[in-house]
Scaffold this motif. Structure first.
Motif, PDB file in Angstrom:
ATOM      1  N   ILE A  87       0.888  -1.158   0.000  1.00 25.88           N
ATOM      2  CA  ILE A  87       0.000   0.000   0.000  1.00 25.88           C
ATOM      3  C   ILE A  87       0.926   1.207   0.000  1.00 25.88           C
ATOM      4  CG2 ILE A  87      -1.756   1.292   1.246  1.00 25.88           C
ATOM      5  CD1 ILE A  87      -2.608  -1.376   2.539  1.00 25.88           C
ATOM      6  N   SER A  89       1.810   5.512  -0.665  1.00 26.67           N
ATOM      7  CA  SER A  89       1.276   6.845  -0.442  1.00 26.67           C
ATOM      8  C   SER A  89       0.919   7.499  -1.775  1.00 26.67           C
ATOM      9  CB  SER A  89       2.298   7.706   0.302  1.00 26.67           C
ATOM     10  OG  SER A  89       1.786   9.020   0.466  1.00 26.67           O
ATOM     11  N   PRO A  90      -0.306   8.006  -1.904  1.00 26.07           N
ATOM     12  CA  PRO A  90      -0.702   8.650  -3.156  1.00 26.07           C
ATOM     13  C   PRO A  90      -0.226  10.105  -3.251  1.00 26.07           C
ATOM     14  CG  PRO A  90      -2.536   8.623  -1.643  1.00 26.07           C
ATOM     15  CD  PRO A  90      -1.408   7.883  -0.968  1.00 26.07           C
ATOM     16  N   VAL A 122      -2.839  10.436   5.449  1.00 26.49           N
ATOM     17  CA  VAL A 122      -1.683  11.214   5.000  1.00 26.49           C
ATOM     18  C   VAL A 122      -2.145  12.661   4.929  1.00 26.49           C
ATOM     19  CG1 VAL A 122      -0.020  11.643   3.157  1.00 26.49           C
ATOM     20  CG2 VAL A 122      -0.637   9.300   3.740  1.00 26.49           C
ATOM     21  N   ASN A 129      -6.114  13.121   4.367  1.00 27.44           N
ATOM     22  CA  ASN A 129      -6.572  12.188   3.344  1.00 27.44           C
ATOM     23  C   ASN A 129      -6.550  10.762   3.884  1.00 27.44           C
ATOM     24  OD1 ASN A 129      -6.514  14.113   0.877  1.00 27.44           O
ATOM     25  ND2 ASN A 129      -4.561  14.438   1.899  1.00 27.44           N
ATOM     26  N   GLU A 130      -7.728  10.128   3.937  1.00 29.29           N
ATOM     27  CA  GLU A 130      -7.818   8.748   4.412  1.00 29.29           C
ATOM     28  C   GLU A 130      -7.330   7.816   3.303  1.00 29.29           C
ATOM     29  OE1 GLU A 130     -11.982   8.534   5.466  1.00 29.29           O
ATOM     30  OE2 GLU A 130     -11.519   9.072   7.541  1.00 29.29           O
ATOM     31  N   ILE A 131      -6.426   6.918   3.635  1.00 27.88           N
ATOM     32  CA  ILE A 131      -5.860   5.986   2.670  1.00 27.88           C
ATOM     33  C   ILE A 131      -6.510   4.619   2.871  1.00 27.88           C
ATOM     34  CG2 ILE A 131      -3.724   4.986   1.757  1.00 27.88           C
ATOM     35  CD1 ILE A 131      -3.959   8.131   1.649  1.00 27.88           C
ATOM     36  N   GLU A 132      -7.017   4.044   1.774  1.00 27.69           N
ATOM     37  CA  GLU A 132      -7.675   2.742   1.834  1.00 27.69           C
ATOM     38  C   GLU A 132      -6.696   1.633   1.472  1.00 27.69           C
ATOM     39  OE1 GLU A 132     -11.080   3.098  -0.715  1.00 27.69           O
ATOM     40  OE2 GLU A 132     -12.200   4.238   0.791  1.00 27.69           O
ATOM     41  N   GLU A 134      -7.023  -0.957  -0.572  1.00 26.72           N
ATOM     42  CA  GLU A 134      -7.020  -1.302  -1.998  1.00 26.72           C
ATOM     43  C   GLU A 134      -7.005  -2.810  -2.265  1.00 26.72           C
ATOM     44  OE1 GLU A 134      -3.451   0.549  -3.272  1.00 26.72           O
ATOM     45  OE2 GLU A 134      -4.211   2.570  -3.009  1.00 26.72           O
ATOM     46  N   TYR A 152       5.534  10.598  -2.431  1.00 25.88           N
ATOM     47  CA  TYR A 152       4.596  10.024  -3.384  1.00 25.88           C
ATOM     48  C   TYR A 152       5.109   8.641  -3.814  1.00 25.88           C
ATOM     49  CZ  TYR A 152       2.389   9.122  -7.880  1.00 25.88           C
ATOM     50  OH  TYR A 152       1.737   8.541  -8.923  1.00 25.88           O
TER      51      TYR A 152
END
Length: 162
Positions: A87, A89-90, A122, A129-132, A134, A152
């Motif tokens: 997973i 970081s976007p 993040v 920003n909630e990170i899912e 995936e 990133y």
């Protein structure tokens, strides 16, 4: 600078052959680095390209290191680790494991997650920003510490997919 503009810059750098990008304007500084290692033929000089107020320094990348040299673990552990989902970081920002300082972490090693499970936050430019996840599976390892800055595309968690 707006978040959408930053996302566009990230996308452009990601699609280009640039390994590092730095932008400074009126006290704002953005620095992007690609995490992949590439072998580059050494140029004779490292020129500085200057356009307006922005300067981009062109540097040769470090030669790629073979996986066998990087691996300090036994071969079985390495192959098992390669089958794990990362997973990432976007965006560039600060990593938080929980929604508030006094709250428990969203996930820890050994927890089961589904594709839409929130695994962390993040924070970028005061936006949380909630990170899912995936992917559905089991969290094997949390790779980042609370409050650490992330880049990133930087891996945050390792997940054993179901």
């Amino acid at each position: 600078m707006k978040v959408q503009e930053i996302r566009e810059i990230i996308k452009l750098v990601d699609q280009s052959n640039i390994n590092e990008f730095v932008y400074e304007n009126e006290g704002t500084k953005i620095k992007l680095k690609k995490t992949e290692t590439v072998t580059v033929i050494q140029p004779t000089a490292s020129p500085d390209v200057v356009q307006g107020n922005a300067a981009v320094e062109v540097k040769p990348a470090a030669p790629a290191t073979p996986k066998a040299v990087e691996a300090a673990a036994p071969a079985a552990a390495v192959s098992e680790r390669e089958n794990l989902h990362k997973i990432t970081s976007p965006m560039v920002g600060t990593f938080y494991q929980s929604p508030a300082p006094d709250s428990p972490a969203y996930v820890k090693a050994g927890d089961k997650v589904t594709a839409d499970s929130i695994v962390c936050i993040v924070e970028a430019m005061k936006l949380f920003n909630e990170i899912e996840a995936e992917v559905s599976g089991e969290i094997v390892e949390v790779l980042i510490k609370e409050g650490q800055l992330v880049e990133y595309g930087q891996p945050l968690f390792l997940v054993k997919p179901e």
